[in-house]
Design a protein around this motif. Structure first.
Motif, PDB file in Angstrom:
ATOM      1  N   LEU A  56       0.824  -1.200   0.000  1.00  0.00           N
ATOM      2  CA  LEU A  56       0.000   0.000   0.000  1.00  0.00           C
ATOM      3  C   LEU A  56       0.866   1.263   0.000  1.00  0.00           C
ATOM      4  CD1 LEU A  56      -2.853  -0.984   2.490  1.00  0.00           C
ATOM      5  CD2 LEU A  56      -3.060  -0.637   0.030  1.00  0.00           C
ATOM      6  N   VAL A  57       1.857   1.280   0.883  1.00  0.00           N
ATOM      7  CA  VAL A  57       2.717   2.464   0.966  1.00  0.00           C
ATOM      8  C   VAL A  57       3.502   2.651  -0.331  1.00  0.00           C
ATOM      9  CG1 VAL A  57       4.674   3.494   2.171  1.00  0.00           C
ATOM     10  CG2 VAL A  57       2.867   2.355   3.473  1.00  0.00           C
ATOM     11  N   GLY A  58       4.103   1.541  -0.822  1.00  0.00           N
ATOM     12  CA  GLY A  58       4.870   1.647  -2.054  1.00  0.00           C
ATOM     13  C   GLY A  58       4.007   1.989  -3.254  1.00  0.00           C
ATOM     14  N   GLY A  59       2.811   1.381  -3.329  1.00  0.00           N
ATOM     15  CA  GLY A  59       1.912   1.698  -4.438  1.00  0.00           C
ATOM     16  C   GLY A  59       1.449   3.143  -4.403  1.00  0.00           C
ATOM     17  N   ARG A  60       1.130   3.611  -3.196  1.00  0.00           N
ATOM     18  CA  ARG A  60       0.716   5.007  -3.068  1.00  0.00           C
ATOM     19  C   ARG A  60       1.847   5.950  -3.452  1.00  0.00           C
ATOM     20  NH1 ARG A  60      -3.635   8.018  -3.709  1.00  0.00           N
ATOM     21  NH2 ARG A  60      -3.495   9.975  -2.519  1.00  0.00           N
ATOM     22  N   ALA A  61       3.069   5.613  -3.023  1.00  0.00           N
ATOM     23  CA  ALA A  61       4.212   6.448  -3.383  1.00  0.00           C
ATOM     24  C   ALA A  61       4.444   6.440  -4.894  1.00  0.00           C
ATOM     25  CB  ALA A  61       5.465   5.954  -2.652  1.00  0.00           C
ATOM     26  N   ALA A  62       4.254   5.253  -5.529  1.00  0.00           N
ATOM     27  CA  ALA A  62       4.434   5.174  -6.985  1.00  0.00           C
ATOM     28  C   ALA A  62       3.378   6.000  -7.714  1.00  0.00           C
ATOM     29  CB  ALA A  62       4.383   3.712  -7.430  1.00  0.00           C
ATOM     30  N   ILE A  63       2.137   5.936  -7.225  1.00  0.00           N
ATOM     31  CA  ILE A  63       1.063   6.734  -7.847  1.00  0.00           C
ATOM     32  C   ILE A  63       1.358   8.227  -7.717  1.00  0.00           C
ATOM     33  CG2 ILE A  63      -1.380   7.333  -7.665  1.00  0.00           C
ATOM     34  CD1 ILE A  63      -1.882   4.417  -6.846  1.00  0.00           C
ATOM     35  N   ASN A  64       1.758   8.634  -6.506  1.00  0.00           N
ATOM     36  CA  ASN A  64       2.089  10.054  -6.309  1.00  0.00           C
ATOM     37  C   ASN A  64       3.278  10.472  -7.166  1.00  0.00           C
ATOM     38  OD1 ASN A  64       0.027  10.301  -4.442  1.00  0.00           O
ATOM     39  ND2 ASN A  64       1.351   9.886  -2.678  1.00  0.00           N
TER      40      ASN A  64
ATOM     41  N   LEU B 215       4.129   9.157 -10.023  1.00  0.00           N
ATOM     42  CA  LEU B 215       3.694   9.257 -11.413  1.00  0.00           C
ATOM     43  C   LEU B 215       2.983  10.579 -11.684  1.00  0.00           C
ATOM     44  CD1 LEU B 215       3.202   8.066 -14.223  1.00  0.00           C
ATOM     45  CD2 LEU B 215       1.161   6.929 -13.295  1.00  0.00           C
ATOM     46  N   HIS B 216       2.077  10.961 -10.785  1.00  0.00           N
ATOM     47  CA  HIS B 216       1.377  12.240 -10.969  1.00  0.00           C
ATOM     48  C   HIS B 216       2.342  13.418 -10.870  1.00  0.00           C
ATOM     49  CE1 HIS B 216      -2.783  10.843 -11.264  1.00  0.00           C
ATOM     50  NE2 HIS B 216      -2.476   9.922 -10.354  1.00  0.00           N
ATOM     51  N   ALA B 217       3.296  13.314  -9.928  1.00  0.00           N
ATOM     52  CA  ALA B 217       4.275  14.394  -9.810  1.00  0.00           C
ATOM     53  C   ALA B 217       5.144  14.473 -11.069  1.00  0.00           C
ATOM     54  CB  ALA B 217       5.157  14.170  -8.581  1.00  0.00           C
ATOM     55  N   TYR B 218       5.506  13.301 -11.622  1.00  0.00           N
ATOM     56  CA  TYR B 218       6.297  13.280 -12.853  1.00  0.00           C
ATOM     57  C   TYR B 218       5.528  13.929 -14.001  1.00  0.00           C
ATOM     58  CZ  TYR B 218       8.372  11.359 -17.097  1.00  0.00           C
ATOM     59  OH  TYR B 218       8.913  11.214 -18.353  1.00  0.00           O
ATOM     60  N   ARG B 219       4.250  13.601 -14.105  1.00  0.00           N
ATOM     61  CA  ARG B 219       3.448  14.217 -15.165  1.00  0.00           C
ATOM     62  C   ARG B 219       3.343  15.728 -14.981  1.00  0.00           C
ATOM     63  NH1 ARG B 219      -1.561   9.832 -15.497  1.00  0.00           N
ATOM     64  NH2 ARG B 219      -0.413   8.221 -16.676  1.00  0.00           N
TER      65      ARG B 219
END
Length: 351
Positions: free
Chosen positions: A248-256, A258-262
């Protein structure tokens, strides 16, 4: 725009990566020794520590006395069996002698032998009585041996129950000890992992980057390889629970991320073309162009078309004409590969 790496720089970078790996290897060896020796701070538990000393001593003494009595009784049984064999032999011999004497008496029909008959009969009766006395003693000894065996079984059952209770206490103490040792290991490795993450974020581009990466490798190895196997199980609940939380923590960090990268890419693509090109390394840009993708947004670009000079997705300038020989060249190349003329904005960056 940064110049491409020289061959000597690549060899130096390879040597520095070797330094990073050696540094990590020595740190891992040192960490393995420390993590492996941490259980020594705790005392080693034994089953005897959880037994009642007086009760255990009394039980052991009682069991020893019972077994000593059983051994004595066994020896008496063996002696009486030998005595019984001797008595039975004597009785059998006397019976044969008496039978032969009776034959002689019946043949002679001598009445004066009647007192001898009575005496021999009494002798046989006495031998038989002695034999029965030995048999009675053997019966008593067998009963006593059975009673002692039952007492021994009862005492062993009591000892087993006491030891089972002590074993439960020992298991509980060892589980608590394992948790404490795991806490020691976690208190040692978790700060190292956090420090390694901070160093990677803040110091990986400094001149001491080999030591930063070496320390990061060692910290990750200590946490994920040397700590995880000691994690308490509780039937697998801990591992799966930790796995769910980490996912959960890693997935949430990856999602954030990705959005930050975009969002960053959108901001970068809105900046001037020349400014964007200065932030992309020459080697990286040429490698992406070789893969037919834009060095800025990494989207596919039809580079086979000689009229494609700009990325159709982000507008980044990819090719330009040399101001001297008008040959088409990449905007990321500092000099024209045909005439050597510097490109527009090809000033050498500060060291």
């Amino acid at each position: 725009m940064r110049a491409g790496s020289r061959l000597s720089e690549r060899w130096f970078n390879a040597a520095l990566w070797l330094v990073a790996l050696l540094f990590a290897w020595f740190l891992i060896g040192l960490g393995s020794l420390v993590v492996g020796d941490l259980p020594q701070v705790e005392q080693r538990y034994t089953l005897e520590q959880f037994l009642e000393p007086d009760q255990a001593r009394t039980s052991a003494e009682t069991l020893k006395q019972i077994r000593r009595a059983m051994d004595d009784n066994r020896r008496r049984i063996e002696q009486d069996r030998l005595a019984l064999d001797a008595a039975q032999g004597a009785t059998e011999g006397a019976r044969e002698t008496f039978a032969n004497w009776l034959k002689t008496r019946d043949a002679t029909q001598r009445v004066d032998q009647d007192p001898g008959l009575i005496a021999r009969t009494q002798q046989l009766d006495a031998l038989k009585d002695a034999e029965r006395a030995v048999e009675d003693r053997l019966t008593e000894l067998a009963q006593a041996q059975a009673d002692l065996s039952e007492r021994e079984r009862d005492q062993i059952r009591a000892d087993d129950a006491e030891r089972m209770e002590a074993q439960q206490k020992l298991d509980a103490a060892e589980r608590s000890q394992e948790l404490r040792v795991f806490g020691y290991r976690l208190a040692l490795t978790l700060p190292l992992l956090a420090l390694a993450g901070w160093l990677l974020m803040k110091r990986r581009h400094t001149r001491n980057w080999p030591f930063v990466w070496g320390f990061a490798f060692a910290a990750a190895f200590a946490f994920f390889v040397e700590l995880v196997p000691y994690m308490p199980s509780y039937g697998g609940y801990v591992q799966y629970g930790v796995g769910v939380i980490v996912t959960l923590v890693g997935g949430r960090a990856a999602i954030n991320a990705l959005h930050a990268y975009r969002a960053r890419q959108a901001q970068v693509e809105a900046r001037p073309d020349a400014e964007r090109r200065t932030e992309i390394a020459t080697d990286q840009a040429l490698a992406r162009l070789a893969k037919k993708v834009c060095p800025g947004c990494e989207r596919p670009v039809a580079l086979g078309d000689p009229n494609t000079n700009f990325c159709p997705h982000c507008g980044l300038g990819l090719f330009e004409d040399c101001p001297a020989c008008t040959q088409r060249k990449s905007t990321f190349e500092r000099f024209c590969h045909t005439c050597g003329t510097p490109g527009a904005g090809a000033a050498v960056p500060a060291a």
